[in-house]
Design an enzyme around this catalytic site. Structure first.
Site, PDB file in Angstrom:
ATOM      1  N   GLY A   1       0.194   9.519   0.714  1.00 31.25           N
ATOM      2  CA  GLY A   1       0.046  10.690   0.403  1.00 31.25           C
ATOM      3  C   GLY A   1       1.864  10.567   1.283  1.00 31.25           C
ATOM      4  N   MET A   2       1.962  10.290   2.181  1.00 32.92           N
ATOM      5  CA  MET A   2       3.278  10.083   3.055  1.00 32.92           C
ATOM      6  C   MET A   2       4.005   9.275   3.937  1.00 32.92           C
ATOM      7  SD  MET A   2       2.453  11.750   7.026  1.00 32.92           S
ATOM      8  CE  MET A   2       1.914  10.408   8.442  1.00 32.92           C
ATOM      9  N   ALA A   3       3.114   8.371   3.509  1.00 31.04           N
ATOM     10  CA  ALA A   3       3.732   6.854   4.086  1.00 31.04           C
ATOM     11  C   ALA A   3       3.948   5.833   2.737  1.00 31.04           C
ATOM     12  CB  ALA A   3       3.367   6.168   5.336  1.00 31.04           C
TER      13      ALA A   3
ATOM     14  N   GLY B   1       0.811  -1.157  -0.132  1.00 30.98           N
ATOM     15  CA  GLY B   1      -0.158  -0.023  -0.128  1.00 30.98           C
ATOM     16  C   GLY B   1       0.641   1.388  -0.183  1.00 30.98           C
TER      17      GLY B   1
ATOM     18  N   ASP C   1     -10.020  11.009   9.969  1.00 34.09           N
ATOM     19  CA  ASP C   1     -10.222  10.962   9.392  1.00 34.09           C
ATOM     20  C   ASP C   1     -11.087   9.528   9.018  1.00 34.09           C
ATOM     21  OD1 ASP C   1      -8.902  11.094   6.242  1.00 34.09           O
ATOM     22  OD2 ASP C   1      -7.737  10.278   7.240  1.00 34.09           O
TER      23      ASP C   1
ATOM     24  N   LYS D   1       4.891   0.579   8.450  1.00 29.89           N
ATOM     25  CA  LYS D   1       4.575   1.159   7.754  1.00 29.89           C
ATOM     26  C   LYS D   1       5.595   2.717   7.760  1.00 29.89           C
ATOM     27  CE  LYS D   1       0.342   5.360   7.747  1.00 29.89           C
ATOM     28  NZ  LYS D   1      -0.569   4.953   8.024  1.00 29.89           N
TER      29      LYS D   1
END
Length: 595
Positions: A21-23, A18, A138, A40
């Site tokens: 946006g940042m990871a 996966g 979120d 992650k």
């Protein structure tokens, strides 16, 4: 850029499962415990950004504090260095399944009851999270996984915050935190969030599961956020008439603009879903019935379910009902009818229009609301980077709406920009520090240089205000940058006496050691030094200076031994009285001495 194959000397990465946006998320094996895990990691290009590092650490802290079957577990955290960059990582439970986003992208159409069951699982996780004081902020299909055993797993607490955190939902760059399609109105307005914001987002997810599309769409996140604040969604039954009325009622109540009118907790919404699944009247249905003057909200019986996807081997645990359940249902309907009659017989309270007071000073705004007839107005301070301190931001309920005279009106008063922490940039280069401070919302003030033995030239020695302290956004931060080591200048000692050289070295913060050497130079004077004049050395350095001494046996001014002392001084020597270069002159008489 690819990550190292082994993180922390323990977790062997097997492949990417996966990206966000940042990871990036990897399937990996824990070599110590020999088990599969999900790893992650912060993306390499964002690892230098302190904002993303803080968000990543907050995700680990938030999720690690939650231990619930419906929340993906966090086992470990750490950092590893790759290409000179420190990359943080989180070790999580490996879940074999798919996200709801993947199911929706595949056009997997679920039965309405299945959608309700999945949502009930999300609400179980949120209820536990909210009980522990953490708001997710979120909730969206991409952050909810469904395992092959049909279990719900909520993940990604990257922007979660404690409920008592005073920070609003805007970042330093004034961008709304969250995903546009699932933002609550208060998030879109940049207000503080609470558990009811997660309920709104959950309602948006249930809406999309039922209809196959988000409640609002647009050309940009801004236009979508505007719809969340100002517009009502199309009722789900207008998109799919087979959606039960009671389930539509649950969705629309969860998505009410005013958070006071929504479900007030995740458990309240979850219980309403369970009542609907069991064929009982729901709170949302009762409210809709009272508003419409209806007499029942029984879910319609649907015989044909063609076109729906049961998603693997879900059983039909909640189909049908017993006779006793229908008896209870009839009694509940009668009670609802009685309640409706009581409501209709009551005289409706007069509703007043709430005036717009944004931009007014606090005293004027209070007076305006009281003059409009409202008796329960409570001022509440709130940081705001745009509205001047002491002026009204808005009201809750918002201006332009109506309410009874005794309805509680919250008047939000600006406290000015919220103070925030100044980033610690000591040790960074001046350019890196400038970028970091600018990204955090600060201005760059004076830049001065200072000699330093601890920091190489070009690195920041300190800031004013200091890193870690609080300051208002826009504050000018002064930088003190190292010009290099604080060194001494070597004086020119050649020609000096030993005392003069000693004094000159001491004045420069240096010492001197003398060595002697036979020389034709004037005795007692320095003839050379090991460190060149005007060179730069560390303070306290010892200079080696060489001093001239007279050579042994050097001729003196008196005649040498055996030479006649009564030698006539007027005796003519060769060349006396003659011009240099005369030739043909007779040789001088021979020098003789009587025996």
């Amino acid at each position: 850029m690819s990550q190292p194959r082994l993180l922390g000397g323990r977790y062997e990465l097997e492949g990417v499962i996966g990206r966000g946006g940042m990871a990036e998320v990897y399937r990996a094996r824990d070599l110590r415990l020999d088990r599969l895990v999900a790893v992650k990691t912060l993306r390499h290009d964002m690892a230098r950004d302190h904002i993303f590092q803080a968000r990543f650490r907050r995700e680990a802290q938030s999720a690690a504090s939650l231990n619930h079957p419906s929340i993906i577990a966090v086992y470990d955290t750490g950092e590893d260095t790759f290409d000179g960059v420190s990359i943080p990582f989180i070790i999580m439970e490996f879940v074999d399944g798919r996200t709801l986003k993947e199911l929706l992208d595949d056009d997997r159409r679920l039965l309405p009851e299945r959608c309700a069951e999945i949502t009930e699982g999300i609400l179980r996780a949120l209820e536990y999270s909210h009980t522990n004081g953490i708001v997710h902020r979120d909730i969206k299909p991409a952050n909810v996984m469904l395992t092959r055993q049909a279990e719900v797993k909520v993940m990604d607490f990257g922007i979660a915050r404690a409920m008592n955190d005073n920070q609003v939902t805007m970042t330093q760059t004034s961008q709304v935190i969250g995903t546009a399609q699932y933002l609550s109105p208060e998030q879109a307005r940049g207000e503080r969030v609470d558990a009811r914001s997660d309920i709104y987002s959950t309602g948006c997810v249930l809406y999309e599961l039922l209809t196959g599309r988000p409640p609002f769409t647009g050309d940009s996140p801004v236009s979508i956020a505007y719809q969340h604040v100002r517009e009502d969604p199309v009722p789900p039954t207008e998109i799919d008439p087979e959606i039960p009325q009671w389930l539509e009622g649950v969705v629309l109540r969860a998505m009410t603009k005013d958070r006071e009118d929504r479900y007030q907790s995740s458990e309240e919404m979850r219980q309403d879903l369970l009542r609907g699944l069991q064929g009982m009247p729901t709170q949302a249905g009762t409210m809709a019935m009272a508003a419409a003057g209806a007499t029942t909200t029984l879910p319609p019986v649907q015989d044909g379910r063609d076109g729906y996807d049961d998603y693997d081997d879900y059983d039909d645990r909640r189909r049908g009902g017993k006779t006793a359940l229908w008896v209870l249902l009839g009694l509940a309907v009668l009670a609802a009818i009685g309640f409706l009659g009581f409501i209709l017989l009551q005289s409706p309270a007069e509703r007043l229009d709430i005036p717009e007071v944004a931009g007014m000073p606090e005293d004027e705004a209070m007076a305006t609301l009281e003059d409009a007839g409202f008796t329960n107005v409570t001022p509440e301070g709130q940081p705001d980077p745009e509205v001047p301190e002491g002026e009204a931001i808005d009201t809750d309920p918002a201006g332009g709406r109506s309410a009874t005279a005794d309805h509680e009106i919250t008047l939000r008063i600006s406290e000015g920009p919220e103070a925030q922490e100044v980033p610690d940039v000591i040790g960074s280069t001046a350019d890196e520090a400038t970028q970091t401070l600018t990204d955090a919302g600060f201005e760059i003030g004076d830049r001065t240089e200072e000699e330093s033995d601890s920091y190489p030239a070009g690195q920041v020695i300190r800031t004013d205000p200091a890193g870690g302290t609080s300051a208002d956004p826009g504050t000018a931060v002064n930088l003190v940058v190292s010009s290099g080591s604080a060194q001494a200048t070597v004086p020119d000692l050649v020609g000096m006496t030993e005392q003069e050289a000693t004094d000159a070295a001491a004045d420069a913060g240096l010492s001197v050691r003398f060595e002697q050497e036979e020389s034709d130079e004037e005795p007692g004077r320095v003839i050379r030094q090991d460190q060149g004049p005007n060179s730069r050395v560390d303070p306290g350095t010892q200079i080696v200076a060489t001093v001239a001494v007279e050579r042994p046996g050097q001729p003196s001014e008196s005649p040498g031994p055996g030479f006649p002392t009564d030698f006539p001084t007027d005796f003519p020597f060769p060349g006396d009285g003659e011009e240099e270069g005369d030739e043909g002159q007779p040789p001088p008489p021979a020098m003789t001495r009587d025996p």
